[in-house]
Design a protein around this motif. Sequence first.
Motif, short mmCIF file in Angstrom:
data_model
loop_
_atom_site.label_atom_id
_atom_site.label_comp_id
_atom_site.label_asym_id
_atom_site.label_seq_id
_atom_site.Cartn_x
_atom_site.Cartn_y
_atom_site.Cartn_z
N ARG A 93 36.91 29.36 13.92
CA ARG A 93 38.17 28.87 14.28
C ARG A 93 39.30 30.05 14.58
NH1 ARG A 93 38.63 23.36 13.20
NH2 ARG A 93 36.88 22.44 11.92
N GLN A 97 41.15 29.83 19.90
CA GLN A 97 42.40 29.05 19.96
C GLN A 97 42.72 28.40 21.42
OE1 GLN A 97 44.83 29.48 17.14
NE2 GLN A 97 42.82 29.58 16.24
N PRO A 120 50.23 30.22 12.47
CA PRO A 120 48.79 30.39 12.16
C PRO A 120 48.40 31.46 11.29
CG PRO A 120 49.19 30.18 14.54
CD PRO A 120 50.63 30.23 13.87
N ALA A 170 48.96 30.97 20.17
CA ALA A 170 47.71 31.17 20.47
C ALA A 170 47.01 32.62 20.09
CB ALA A 170 47.26 30.71 21.68
N PRO A 175 42.74 35.98 18.79
CA PRO A 175 41.38 35.44 19.22
C PRO A 175 40.67 36.27 20.14
CG PRO A 175 43.38 34.36 20.45
CD PRO A 175 43.82 35.45 19.45
N VAL A 178 40.42 31.78 24.33
CA VAL A 178 41.64 30.77 24.49
C VAL A 178 41.33 29.74 25.54
CG1 VAL A 178 44.13 30.53 24.83
CG2 VAL A 178 43.10 32.73 23.94
#
Length: 323
Positions: A93, A97, A120, A170, A175, A178
Motif C-alpha cells: 500500500r 499511491q 500518510p 501521493a 511510492p 502512482v
Amino acid sequence: MSEVLLEGRHLTKHYPVTKGPLKRTIGWVRAVDNVSFAIERGKTLSLVGESGAGKTTTAKMLLLLEQLTSGSILFKGKDLHQFTRSQLKKEYRPRVQAVQQNPWSSMNPRMRVKTIIAEPLVVNNKQSKKQTRERVMELLEQVGLRPEHADHYPHEFSGGQRQRIAVARALALRPSVVVLDEPVSALDVSIRAQIMNLLKDLQVKHDLSYLVIAHNLATVRYMSHRVAIMYLGEIVEYGEAEMLFENPLHPYTRALMSASLLTLPEENGKETDQIILSGEMPSPLSPPPGCRFHTRCAEAKAICSSEEPEIRTVGTQQVKCHY
C-alpha cells in the motif's frame, strides 16, 4: 528491458445484479474482463477509453479498493495473494499511491496543507514531528510550492496548486507506482501543461512508474511509454505509445483518435476521413457476442458478431481484432 514493477494478469471484476428482498442474483455487470498489462519501473502506462470502459475499476483493483473476481496482481514479481495482511500494509500500500481526478473534492477543506500532506506519514510511519515537518517542506518544494503555503487551507489555492498539493501527498511515502486518475482533466487548459511537466520531472527524479487513466489522447501521447485501449471491459489494443499513435490497428483506436482531432496516418497518400461511431457503448450487463465492438464498427463482417477475436501480435502492438 526495464524491470516490471506492477503487473495485472487476467484481471476480472464482475458485479452482481440482484433483485427482490432476498437479493437474488439475476445477472452480472462485467466491468473488467480478462485484462492483462505490465508497468515497468520509471515508465508510464495509460489506460484509454470511453466512460464505462473499465479503466477506473482496473485502477481500483490495483489500489486494493475493489476485490478481484479473478486474476492476479504481481508487485515486483510476487503475487499479492501470497502477501499477508501485514505485508500488504507495509510493503504494498505505501508503494502504490494515487492522485485523484478532482483537486477540489479530494481534500478536507478544514485541514491545513501541512496536515493534508503529512496525513500518510502520520498514518503509516512512526516519525518524530520534526521529521514529518521537514518531509512536508521538502515535498512542497518538489512540487513548486512555497514553505508559507503549508499553513494555508485548500480553498486559498487555484486548481493547479491544489493538484500540486495532491501530488505532494501521493509522494509522501516515497511510492514506486502512482495511479493518476484523469490528473489534468479538471484543470484549465493553460495549467495542464505545467502539471504534466511537473509529473514528468518527478518521474525522472524519483524513478516513478505511472498508471494514467485518461480520455484526452494528447495528454496520453505526451506522458506515456505504453498505451492500453479499453472498450467494454477489455483491452482491444496495447503497445508502445509512439507506434500505437503512428499506426493504430484497431478500428476503435482509430475512431478515438479521429474524435480527439488527432491526425490519423494517411493511407496510400490520401487523407483519412473522420470516423464517427454510431450509437453508444452497449451495457456491460449483456455485452454483444463475438467482438464487443462489432455493433459500432463500420468494418465489421459476419464473423465479428459470432466469434470472439484472438489477441494478435503485430510488431510491438497487440490487437484484438479479426482483421
